[in-house]
Scaffold this motif. Structure first.
Motif, PDB file in Angstrom:
ATOM      1  N   ALA A 196       0.825  -1.210   0.000  1.00  0.00           N
ATOM      2  CA  ALA A 196       0.000   0.000   0.000  1.00  0.00           C
ATOM      3  C   ALA A 196       0.859   1.259   0.000  1.00  0.00           C
ATOM      4  N   ALA A 197       0.235   2.353  -0.405  1.00  0.00           N
ATOM      5  CA  ALA A 197       0.916   3.648  -0.379  1.00  0.00           C
ATOM      6  C   ALA A 197       1.303   3.987   1.053  1.00  0.00           C
ATOM      7  N   ALA A 198       2.340   4.801   1.192  1.00  0.00           N
ATOM      8  CA  ALA A 198       2.859   5.125   2.524  1.00  0.00           C
ATOM      9  C   ALA A 198       1.789   5.695   3.440  1.00  0.00           C
ATOM     10  N   SER A 199       0.898   6.505   2.894  1.00  0.00           N
ATOM     11  CA  SER A 199      -0.147   7.122   3.712  1.00  0.00           C
ATOM     12  C   SER A 199      -1.173   6.112   4.212  1.00  0.00           C
ATOM     13  N   ALA A 200      -1.321   5.007   3.494  1.00  0.00           N
ATOM     14  CA  ALA A 200      -2.312   3.996   3.862  1.00  0.00           C
ATOM     15  C   ALA A 200      -1.733   2.912   4.755  1.00  0.00           C
ATOM     16  N   SER A 201      -0.413   2.703   4.707  1.00  0.00           N
ATOM     17  CA  SER A 201       0.214   1.583   5.403  1.00  0.00           C
ATOM     18  C   SER A 201      -0.021   1.564   6.908  1.00  0.00           C
ATOM     19  N   PRO A 202       0.086   2.688   7.629  1.00  0.00           N
ATOM     20  CA  PRO A 202      -0.118   2.624   9.081  1.00  0.00           C
ATOM     21  C   PRO A 202      -1.486   2.082   9.473  1.00  0.00           C
ATOM     22  N   ALA A 203      -2.524   2.520   8.775  1.00  0.00           N
ATOM     23  CA  ALA A 203      -3.866   2.044   9.089  1.00  0.00           C
ATOM     24  C   ALA A 203      -3.997   0.558   8.802  1.00  0.00           C
ATOM     25  N   VAL A 204      -3.393   0.111   7.711  1.00  0.00           N
ATOM     26  CA  VAL A 204      -3.470  -1.314   7.358  1.00  0.00           C
ATOM     27  C   VAL A 204      -2.670  -2.140   8.359  1.00  0.00           C
ATOM     28  N   ARG A 205      -1.515  -1.628   8.787  1.00  0.00           N
ATOM     29  CA  ARG A 205      -0.719  -2.355   9.789  1.00  0.00           C
ATOM     30  C   ARG A 205      -1.482  -2.475  11.106  1.00  0.00           C
ATOM     31  N   ASP A 206      -2.193  -1.416  11.467  1.00  0.00           N
ATOM     32  CA  ASP A 206      -3.021  -1.491  12.675  1.00  0.00           C
ATOM     33  C   ASP A 206      -4.078  -2.573  12.520  1.00  0.00           C
ATOM     34  N   CYS A 207      -4.611  -2.676  11.305  1.00  0.00           N
ATOM     35  CA  CYS A 207      -5.634  -3.689  11.036  1.00  0.00           C
ATOM     36  C   CYS A 207      -5.057  -5.098  11.154  1.00  0.00           C
ATOM     37  N   VAL A 208      -3.826  -5.282  10.696  1.00  0.00           N
ATOM     38  CA  VAL A 208      -3.159  -6.576  10.835  1.00  0.00           C
ATOM     39  C   VAL A 208      -3.093  -6.955  12.312  1.00  0.00           C
ATOM     40  N   SER A 209      -2.717  -5.990  13.146  1.00  0.00           N
ATOM     41  CA  SER A 209      -2.625  -6.238  14.583  1.00  0.00           C
ATOM     42  C   SER A 209      -4.001  -6.542  15.177  1.00  0.00           C
ATOM     43  N   ASN A 210      -5.009  -5.770  14.782  1.00  0.00           N
ATOM     44  CA  ASN A 210      -6.358  -5.977  15.311  1.00  0.00           C
ATOM     45  C   ASN A 210      -6.897  -7.361  14.964  1.00  0.00           C
ATOM     46  N   VAL A 211      -6.824  -7.742  13.701  1.00  0.00           N
ATOM     47  CA  VAL A 211      -7.364  -9.042  13.283  1.00  0.00           C
ATOM     48  C   VAL A 211      -6.486 -10.166  13.824  1.00  0.00           C
ATOM     49  N   GLY A 212      -5.185  -9.910  13.951  1.00  0.00           N
ATOM     50  CA  GLY A 212      -4.310 -10.899  14.581  1.00  0.00           C
ATOM     51  C   GLY A 212      -4.705 -11.148  16.025  1.00  0.00           C
ATOM     52  N   ASP A 213      -5.074 -10.080  16.724  1.00  0.00           N
ATOM     53  CA  ASP A 213      -5.567 -10.242  18.099  1.00  0.00           C
ATOM     54  C   ASP A 213      -6.856 -11.061  18.121  1.00  0.00           C
ATOM     55  N   ALA A 214      -7.721 -10.830  17.130  1.00  0.00           N
ATOM     56  CA  ALA A 214      -8.973 -11.598  17.043  1.00  0.00           C
ATOM     57  C   ALA A 214      -8.680 -13.083  16.853  1.00  0.00           C
ATOM     58  N   VAL A 215      -7.686 -13.388  16.050  1.00  0.00           N
ATOM     59  CA  VAL A 215      -7.286 -14.784  15.841  1.00  0.00           C
ATOM     60  C   VAL A 215      -6.859 -15.411  17.163  1.00  0.00           C
TER      61      VAL A 215
END
Length: 204
Positions: free
Chosen positions: A98-117
């Motif tokens: 993803a573009a640099a501006s979008a990456s932080p939000a997507v990385r947060d999402c990785v952490s959130n869904v990883g926590d759900a797992v």
């Protein structure tokens, strides 16, 4: 960052093993699917927010589940866990592309869904430990409350992901794709939580 890298590296193998054991346990003993088996799945799914998604995803295991609400709850969590695991993999790849501006939000999402797992892993472990617990007993109610808490937390983690994407990302294909993928997982997690609640309430 170290925690995120560890989580995304560890999830595929651990989750595949966990889901495989769960599905294998539910499939035994095999047998032909009967109308009663399907009716149990359908009636159980009617208590969820997404009954069509629920029935379609679980009907193939009707002969193994039969009319056992514990097996149905385990299966529903396993199916949701599988969807969440694939979404973590998708989001991890997207965060790197993803573009640099979008990456932080997507990385947060990785952490959130990883926590759900991780929450769903805990729920399945607890249900396996309850194989010989008598429904209605104090230990049963306590352990089921743990499962309910973890599944509710998993859904909250997924909602946190979509909230962050909605607030932080600009409109576009990437934002739409992420929201659609996570919304899909949320439907399965919501259904699994509903079936867990039914099992807990009826067993109590």
């Amino acid at each position: 960052m170290a925690r995120q890298l560890y989580t995304t590296a560890f999830l595929p193998l651990a989750t595949l093993l966990f889901i495989s054991r769960t599905i294998s346990a539910v499939r035994s003993p095999p047998g032909p699917t009967t109308t009663n088996d399907l009716d149990f799945i359908r009636s159980s799914c009617n208590a969820t927010l997404y009954p069509d998604v629920c029935f379609t995803s679980l009907a193939g295991y009707a002969s193994a589940v039969q009319d056992n609400p514990a097996k149905l709850a385990k299966l529903a969590i396993g199916v949701s866990l599988s969807r969440a695991k694939r979404t973590v993999s998708y989001l991890s790849k997207l965060s790197r592309a993803a573009a640099a501006s979008a990456s932080p939000a997507v990385r947060d999402c990785v952490s959130n869904v990883g926590d759900a797992v991780e929450q769903m892993h805990g729920s399945l472990r607890q249900l396996r430990e309850m194989n010989h617990r008598r429904p209605g007993a104090p230990a049963f109610r306590f352990q089921m409350s743990n499962v309910q808490t973890w599944m509710s937390a998993a859904l909250t983690d997924e909602e946190t992901c979509t909230d962050g994407i909605t607030e932080e990302m600009e409109e576009g294909e990437t934002k739409t794709a992420v929201c659609e993928r996570v919304a899909d997982v949320k439907r399965f997690t919501s259904n699994a939580l509903a079936l867990v609640n039914t099992y807990a309430n009826n067993g109590a």
